[in-house]
Design an enzyme around this catalytic site. Structure first.
Site, PDB file in Angstrom:
ATOM      1  N   VAL A  26      -3.150  72.247 -16.773  1.00 33.52           N
ATOM      2  CA  VAL A  26      -2.825  72.621 -18.193  1.00 33.52           C
ATOM      3  C   VAL A  26      -3.889  74.065 -18.326  1.00 33.52           C
ATOM      4  O   VAL A  26      -3.500  74.958 -18.799  1.00 33.52           O
ATOM      5  CB  VAL A  26      -2.856  71.495 -19.101  1.00 33.52           C
ATOM      6  CG1 VAL A  26      -2.781  72.597 -20.690  1.00 33.52           C
ATOM      7  CG2 VAL A  26      -1.606  70.844 -19.160  1.00 33.52           C
ATOM      8  N   SER A  60     -14.331  75.720 -24.359  1.00 33.09           N
ATOM      9  CA  SER A  60     -13.901  74.877 -25.508  1.00 33.09           C
ATOM     10  C   SER A  60     -12.775  75.401 -26.307  1.00 33.09           C
ATOM     11  O   SER A  60     -12.476  76.557 -26.375  1.00 33.09           O
ATOM     12  CB  SER A  60     -14.976  74.465 -26.523  1.00 33.09           C
ATOM     13  OG  SER A  60     -14.501  73.509 -27.345  1.00 33.09           O
ATOM     14  N   LYS A  71     -22.154  73.321 -23.417  1.00 36.40           N
ATOM     15  CA  LYS A  71     -20.883  72.847 -23.446  1.00 36.40           C
ATOM     16  C   LYS A  71     -20.994  71.191 -23.625  1.00 36.40           C
ATOM     17  O   LYS A  71     -20.052  70.670 -24.370  1.00 36.40           O
ATOM     18  CB  LYS A  71     -20.008  73.043 -22.188  1.00 36.40           C
ATOM     19  CG  LYS A  71     -18.545  72.476 -22.367  1.00 36.40           C
ATOM     20  CD  LYS A  71     -17.774  72.705 -23.755  1.00 36.40           C
ATOM     21  CE  LYS A  71     -16.219  72.524 -23.518  1.00 36.40           C
ATOM     22  NZ  LYS A  71     -15.877  71.089 -23.180  1.00 36.40           N
ATOM     23  N   HIS A  83     -22.139  70.314 -26.998  1.00 36.40           N
ATOM     24  CA  HIS A  83     -20.830  70.735 -27.863  1.00 36.40           C
ATOM     25  C   HIS A  83     -20.037  69.622 -27.888  1.00 36.40           C
ATOM     26  O   HIS A  83     -19.470  68.908 -29.055  1.00 36.40           O
ATOM     27  CB  HIS A  83     -19.906  71.853 -27.275  1.00 36.40           C
ATOM     28  CG  HIS A  83     -18.741  72.063 -27.844  1.00 36.40           C
ATOM     29  ND1 HIS A  83     -17.656  71.200 -27.737  1.00 36.40           N
ATOM     30  CD2 HIS A  83     -18.215  73.055 -28.975  1.00 36.40           C
ATOM     31  CE1 HIS A  83     -16.538  71.459 -28.319  1.00 36.40           C
ATOM     32  NE2 HIS A  83     -16.887  72.601 -28.984  1.00 36.40           N
ATOM     33  N   ASN A  84     -19.629  68.963 -26.656  1.00 39.96           N
ATOM     34  CA  ASN A  84     -18.695  67.725 -26.774  1.00 39.96           C
ATOM     35  C   ASN A  84     -19.679  66.540 -27.312  1.00 39.96           C
ATOM     36  O   ASN A  84     -18.888  65.684 -27.918  1.00 39.96           O
ATOM     37  CB  ASN A  84     -18.438  67.194 -25.301  1.00 39.96           C
ATOM     38  CG  ASN A  84     -17.378  68.446 -24.703  1.00 39.96           C
ATOM     39  OD1 ASN A  84     -17.136  69.233 -25.179  1.00 39.96           O
ATOM     40  ND2 ASN A  84     -16.731  68.173 -23.863  1.00 39.96           N
ATOM     41  N   GLU A 132     -19.125  66.914 -31.096  1.00 45.24           N
ATOM     42  CA  GLU A 132     -17.670  66.324 -30.865  1.00 45.24           C
ATOM     43  C   GLU A 132     -17.544  65.036 -31.123  1.00 45.24           C
ATOM     44  O   GLU A 132     -16.734  64.673 -32.065  1.00 45.24           O
ATOM     45  CB  GLU A 132     -16.785  67.022 -29.988  1.00 45.24           C
ATOM     46  CG  GLU A 132     -15.483  66.794 -30.103  1.00 45.24           C
ATOM     47  CD  GLU A 132     -14.819  67.210 -28.737  1.00 45.24           C
ATOM     48  OE1 GLU A 132     -13.952  66.490 -28.055  1.00 45.24           O
ATOM     49  OE2 GLU A 132     -14.811  68.679 -28.484  1.00 45.24           O
ATOM     50  N   TYR A 133     -18.212  64.275 -30.161  1.00 43.75           N
ATOM     51  CA  TYR A 133     -18.056  62.709 -30.172  1.00 43.75           C
ATOM     52  C   TYR A 133     -18.229  62.153 -31.595  1.00 43.75           C
ATOM     53  O   TYR A 133     -17.796  61.411 -32.105  1.00 43.75           O
ATOM     54  CB  TYR A 133     -18.907  62.232 -29.327  1.00 43.75           C
ATOM     55  CG  TYR A 133     -18.263  61.875 -27.694  1.00 43.75           C
ATOM     56  CD1 TYR A 133     -18.205  60.753 -27.069  1.00 43.75           C
ATOM     57  CD2 TYR A 133     -17.734  63.061 -26.973  1.00 43.75           C
ATOM     58  CE1 TYR A 133     -17.920  60.567 -26.048  1.00 43.75           C
ATOM     59  CE2 TYR A 133     -17.126  62.943 -25.729  1.00 43.75           C
ATOM     60  CZ  TYR A 133     -17.282  61.706 -25.354  1.00 43.75           C
ATOM     61  OH  TYR A 133     -16.798  61.350 -23.932  1.00 43.75           O
TER      62      TYR A 133
END
Length: 623
Positions: free
Chosen positions: A172, A292, A347, A350-351, A354-355
């Site tokens: 994807v 992202s 990154k 960043h994650n 996000e978590y």
């Protein structure tokens, strides 16, 4: 346009079909366009004359023009005489001729073993009699295998048509990046391995996207590499880990000094550092690039964090500027993070942020669900999303809580076991290694781990004491707690990036990182927009008066939600981590002095004293 020519029996159709599978280009057989009259004539052993062939050649010439306009194509056609080839090429200047040659006896043997074909073997000699071999084109001997013939063709034709960028991995995200590039007028080649279950990926991708004229596809890696202009720019979008190393072993022997490989997946930054150093010995740039925004970002504009050499960034920057999201000032949300693993590290953090953001929303939902209906919760989240706490995650959470399946809310039908892909855990381990504090990221990772113990949780829930009575928490306190915890989460995240940058000698501009996180990425928010300006005056948010004032103003709400969680027996790991971090950071004295005394007691690890110079250490005989 490739036209494979030669007398019947040379294997034109078999080669054409194999080439089609390798490249994803459509294949056509000229025999399919013969009239029934022509087919019957050849079946009866009669040779076609020029009058018979004239309408057939005219139709093929028209078809070739059409196929060429739609993109690349492959045609198997005898085209024995020069004037036949001139007729086919009259309006089509982009034809590459492939001439298959073999001995009469070898081809006759093939024809005699061929079933269900209208061509009469007796006509073979007549074909040899009229055959006019061209002096141009790619001449091949049919004694080679079909794969060998296909490889020879691809090695010769691809340098004629160079793509600006190549994308490997048509999942994807890979498809999104490729279409994003193509739509922005960047000539793009795509490659996906042809293994069981993935044989039709390239063919299907090109078929669905015929409108993109600057796309070409391959299932043969050598042909893919040959299709790229030099220095080559290759973007990997495959699974992180051993798959990357396996591909590099296969790919790098095909590359040259100065070529650039970009890993756009979520690879662990130490792996990226190792790969970059290994490939630098071959003078090939390996880049760890954080991307992202998920499927939508890849296709329409992502937030891009580039980590590699400055030369590689200079070469890739025009592409990044086109495929990145744009901030409110229409500046591309891409930037240079530093050398080697910097992009993947940023990154990763960043994650991690996000978590924690997701866990905070889940905990907020747990509190609200204890006292409100879903429509009421949605109203609260939508109100929050109109103010300073507006964010992409808050927006989609409100949408999720409205989705129904029949008469039931879909979220109630989803098993409460949260999965993870490693970046949150990597953030925690990186913080431990660097001596940085990311208690909120770690709490959110462990909250996901806890959720996996479904059987144990169900069993223990029947034995856990219940809350004495249901008590509601005012929405104002919830707003304050959420605002407070989110600021702490971002402080910890940016501090982790700064610590790594100091350790590894990376570039560090927190304002620029915040800017590229304002659009395209999952953690875009109004808070992030505010941080862009805050970081311009001070890298440490604890030195920013506005941030400090917000924390002090909203601390009471954070304390309230934690008290409420204890009272109502609702686990609020992230909120507790945020509050405890703040309290500890604001404490002039911590009980760490006792820990140092304990360490010296059992391990003679020494300690420093408050009444002596810092560089001096002491040990006590405690017994």
């Amino acid at each position: 346009m490739i036209i494979i020519m030669g007398v019947s029996g040379t294997g034109k159709t078999s080669l054409g079909k194999h080439l089609s599978q390798e490249t994803g280009w459509p294949f056509y057989d000229a025999d399919d366009f013969h009239t029934e009259t022509n087919k019957k004539k050849m079946s009866s052993g009669l040779q076609l004359d020029d009058a018979d062939r004239a309408p057939w050649l005219a139709e093929l010439a028209e078809k070739i023009s059409l196929w060429s306009k739609e993109g690349q194509a492959i045609l198997a056609c005898s085209a024995l005489k020069e004037r036949y080839r001139e007729s086919l090429a009259a309006e089509n200047s982009s034809i590459t001729w492939v001439v298959l040659k073999g001995s009469f006896d070898r081809i006759k043997s093939r024809l005699e073993n061929r079933e269900n074909h209208f061509f009469n073997t007796e006509l073979l000699q007549s074909q040899f009699d009229v055959l006019e071999l061209p002096s141009y084109g790619i001449h091949l001997n049919i004694e080679e295998t079909i794969p060998q013939l296909a490889s020879s063709i691809l090695n010769k034709i691809q340098p004629l048509s160079s793509a600006t960028i190549g994308v490997i991995g048509m999942g994807v995200m890979g498809q999104g990046i490729a279409l994003n590039c193509s739509e922005n007028n960047i000539s793009t080649a795509v490659y996906n391995r042809s293994v069981p279950g993935e044989e039709k990926i390239i063919e299907s991708f090109l078929s669905r996207n015929k409108a993109f004229k600057n796309l070409s596809g391959f299932t043969e890696l050598n042909a893919f590499v040959s299709s790229l202009e030099q220095p080559r720019k290759i973007w990997l979008m495959i699974k992180s880990g051993p798959a990357i190393d396996g591909l590099l072993e296969e790919l790098t022997p095909l590359l040259s000094a100065g070529d650039i490989i970009v890993d756009g997946g979520n690879s662990h930054y130490p792996d990226t550092q190792r790969r970059a150093q290994e490939l630098q010995k071959k003078k090939i740039d390996f880049v760890g690039c954080g991307v992202s925004g998920g499927e939508v970002g890849a296709r329409n504009g992502a937030s891009i964090m580039f980590g590699g050499s400055t030369d590689a960034y200079t070469q890739f920057r025009p592409i990044l500027n086109k495929i990145a999201a744009k901030d409110k000032a229409n500046v591309p949300c891409q930037s240079y993070m530093g050398k080697e693993g910097a992009g993947h590290f940023v990154k990763m953090v960043h994650n991690g942020i996000e978590y924690a953001e997701m866990q905070l929303l889940a905990e907020t939902f747990a509190v609200l669900a204890n006292q409100m209906s879903y429509p009421e919760i949605v109203a609260v989240f939508q109100e929050m999303n109109q103010g300073s706490e507006a964010s992409y995650l808050l927006e989609i959470t409100a949408e999720i809580l409205q989705k129904k399946e029949g008469n039931r809310f879909l979220v109630d039908l989803i098993l409460d076991q949260a999965s993870s892909k490693g970046t949150g855990m990597w953030s925690s381990s990186a913080a431990l290694a660097l001596g940085s504090v990311n208690t909120m990221m770690s709490a959110s990772v462990f909250a996901r781990y806890l959720s996996s113990f479904k059987t144990e949780r169900v069993a223990l829930s029947a034995r856990k004491p219940k809350a004495k009575k249901q008590v509601e928490l005012d929405v104002k306190s919830i707003f304050e707690a959420y605002r407070f915890a989110r600021i702490i989460n971002h402080i910890q995240g940016f501090n982790l990036i700064e610590n790594a940058s100091q350790q590894y000698g990376w570039e560090y501009s927190p304002s620029e990182i915040a800017r590229i996180w304002t659009q395209g990425c999952i953690i875009r928010s109004r808070l992030m927009e505010m941080l862009v300006q805050a970081f311009k005056t001070e890298k440490s948010l604890f030195n920013n008066t506005t941030i400090l004032d917000l924390l002090k103003e909203n601390e009471a709400g954070a304390a309230s939600i934690i008290h409420h969680g204890v009272d109502q027996k609702i686990a609020l790991d992230c909120y507790s981590s945020a509050y405890n971090y703040w309290i500890a950071m604001c404490s002039e004295s911590l009980p760490a002095n006792l820990i140092q005394a304990q360490r010296d007691f059992f391990g003679a690890h020494t300690y420093r004293r408050v009444d002596k110079p810092f560089e001096q250490t002491f040990h006590t005989q405690w017994q």
